[in-house]
Design an enzyme around this catalytic site. Sequence first.
Site, PDB file in Angstrom:
ATOM      1  N   ASP A   1       0.541  -1.211  -0.002  1.00 23.65           N
ATOM      2  CA  ASP A   1       0.154  -0.176  -0.021  1.00 23.65           C
ATOM      3  C   ASP A   1       1.019   1.483  -0.121  1.00 23.65           C
ATOM      4  O   ASP A   1       1.812   1.703   0.291  1.00 23.65           O
ATOM      5  CB  ASP A   1      -1.181  -0.122   1.531  1.00 23.65           C
ATOM      6  CG  ASP A   1      -1.884   1.435   1.383  1.00 23.65           C
ATOM      7  OD1 ASP A   1      -2.619   1.446   0.343  1.00 23.65           O
ATOM      8  OD2 ASP A   1      -1.262   2.015   2.809  1.00 23.65           O
TER       9      ASP A   1
ATOM     10  N   GLU B   1       1.249  -0.781  -4.931  1.00 23.28           N
ATOM     11  CA  GLU B   1       0.414   0.210  -4.512  1.00 23.28           C
ATOM     12  C   GLU B   1       0.927   1.635  -5.637  1.00 23.28           C
ATOM     13  O   GLU B   1       2.139   2.286  -4.902  1.00 23.28           O
ATOM     14  CB  GLU B   1      -0.245   0.938  -4.512  1.00 23.28           C
ATOM     15  CG  GLU B   1      -1.732   2.168  -4.405  1.00 23.28           C
ATOM     16  CD  GLU B   1      -2.884   2.339  -3.767  1.00 23.28           C
ATOM     17  OE1 GLU B   1      -3.606   3.411  -3.338  1.00 23.28           O
ATOM     18  OE2 GLU B   1      -1.870   3.221  -2.513  1.00 23.28           O
TER      19      GLU B   1
HETATM   20  C1  GLC Z   1      -4.111   3.512  -0.420  1.00 22.26           C
HETATM   21  C2  GLC Z   1      -5.267   3.098  -0.106  1.00 22.26           C
HETATM   22  C3  GLC Z   1      -6.497   3.691   0.144  1.00 22.26           C
HETATM   23  C4  GLC Z   1      -5.555   4.290   1.926  1.00 22.26           C
HETATM   24  C5  GLC Z   1      -3.852   4.923   1.683  1.00 22.26           C
HETATM   25  C6  GLC Z   1      -3.713   5.122   3.085  1.00 22.26           C
HETATM   26  O1  GLC Z   1      -3.621   4.798  -1.258  1.00 22.26           O
HETATM   27  O2  GLC Z   1      -5.692   2.014  -0.801  1.00 22.26           O
HETATM   28  O3  GLC Z   1      -7.229   2.790   0.687  1.00 22.26           O
HETATM   29  O4  GLC Z   1      -6.767   4.655   2.022  1.00 22.26           O
HETATM   30  O5  GLC Z   1      -3.337   3.966   1.276  1.00 22.26           O
HETATM   31  O6  GLC Z   1      -3.413   3.866   3.400  1.00 22.26           O
END
Ligand code: GLC
Length: 593
Positions: free
Chosen positions: A237, A310
């Site tokens: 993440d 991500e």
């Molecule tokens: C990423 C997740 C999102 C979250 C953020 C903080 O972007 O996909 O949903 O709010 O990280 O962890």
Amino acid sequence: MFSQLRRYILTTLLLIFCLPRSHWACTLNSGAQEKQKDWWQTGQFYQIYPRSFMDSDGDGIGDLKGVTSKLEYLKDIGVTAAWLSPIFTSPMVDFGYDISDFYDIQPEYGTMDDFRELIARAKELDLKIILDFVPNHSSNESEWFKKSVARERGYEDYYVWVDARYDENGNRIPPSNWLQAFRGSAWEWNEQRQQYYLHQFTVQQPDLNYRNPAVVNQMKRILRYWLEQGVAGFRCDAVPVLFEVLPDENGIYPDEEKSGLTNDPDDRSYLKLDLIENQPETIDMIYQWRQVMDDHQRIYGGDTRVLLIETYAPAWYTMQMYGNSTTEGAHLPFNFNLITELENGVSATKVLKAVDDWLLNMPAGRTANWVMGNHDRGRAATRFGPERVDAMNMLVMILPGASVTYQGDEIGMTDGDVSWEESKDPAACNTNSSIYQKYSRDPERTPFQWNTEKNAGFSTATQTWLPVADNYETVNVEVELAADRSHIKVYKSLVELRDSSKTLQYGDWKYKALNENIFVVKRYLSGSETIIYISNLGDSAETIDLTTNFDTTLPETMNIKISSVDSKKTEGSTLQLNNISLEVGEGLVLSTA
Ligand code: GLC
Ligand code: MG
């Protein structure tokens, strides 16, 4: 005589050099083709948002037992691996992305035993389970944070702490102008410790300090812990925000410059993100995590454990995540181009750019991937229009590499209506009732639509944590599976084709935007069928000639393998390539086989 000798010598030379050469070339070629691709290179990844997938105990909140009960569904639609948004202990300020115990399960989702049962059942079905790894921050309710606030030995520098600055009137001000993702300063004052801490997301999500080796080790321990529980890898993440620049020799953090993108000084995009995103140290950390994955596999055997990242970052940065010539990195840094570059509407030329931006930047020998949606962006059917969902699902499955589906996009779920009063997402709740819709991620998180029963079959509760979308009686799994033609049937046919077609798994590609509306992809492999994807992504009907405008080597006709739900063209019939008419949103997959 002389000319005869010359011919003899020439022929001999030809035989020695040319024939064996072409023979070697052939062997090399087919050798390359037969080299098996690893499971993740051609797989269908599916994102489960557990809170909204299936509720087993009637509390209106999805849970692990719910997921386990629907694994057969995933198997049925051809999923290879499912990645689960966070299921760990959390006060749920950011719905699991604020973790207070990285080693345990959130009680409303179940227990460690429920998790083991999920893994065991998935194994029986030959489905892989991937967990969300949230490395950038913990919850402020985590033991680590509490200990850090108290300056307990070993935890003093677990987070990014810094002294206050004071303005000319003696007022305390944050260490820099940095902004968090959900509005306002990225620095929060802590009374007890008398220092500010950094939080790139909500106040309740303090950033871990990656310049502290104890943090790095702790996070690797978490990876190993869940690997030992049998997971097939991690979706990592918010990786680009892992590191920030260091303060100067006086301990002062530099300010970000204004971006000029918005006049709203609390919106994160008000400033550039040069100092708090995309730092070189982050890339190295990904390579270190990869080492953890590979070490685990070496010790315990089994299939490759994957790292998915991500990343909303520019290509020069994202592409480094794959690794370099000496070091392996992420298996797949997520490719969000089809989301981010089509935010203001879809057209064939925009799709062309989005595809180019990945494939032309990707280092040689790496695997592409195509993400259609996730829990942070509006639903695909809403972004692209429901009439284009099949054409877009086709696109991500026909392009080379892995495809990633967000739960519900296979049935064409649209954004649900969530009022200000019903809003739960901090990205919405930190704003106000007149602008929250621009920021809210609740609409793409409404409960999964299984059938026409109460709460769309998601839960027996009187009230679900977010409201079920209004269209659940027509858009749901049961109705679509029973229908002759439906989004889910298109989706299933696509997966079947990908699973059975060597061309789609190993073949080469060529693509083109014939004009603003029409996008075409050709996949081909010597000795196998040729596959064509063609769609009208624009706003007006079109008639086109594929043979003269795209590829003169194509045959006159091809077979229609799959057509979008509203298409009048019958699957199994043949199509004349020099005269193809396509309605708005119509998509076709053609094959020479
Ligand atoms: C990423 C997740 C999102 C979250 C953020 C903080 O972007 O996909 O949903 O709010 O990280 O962890
Ligand atoms: Mg529940």
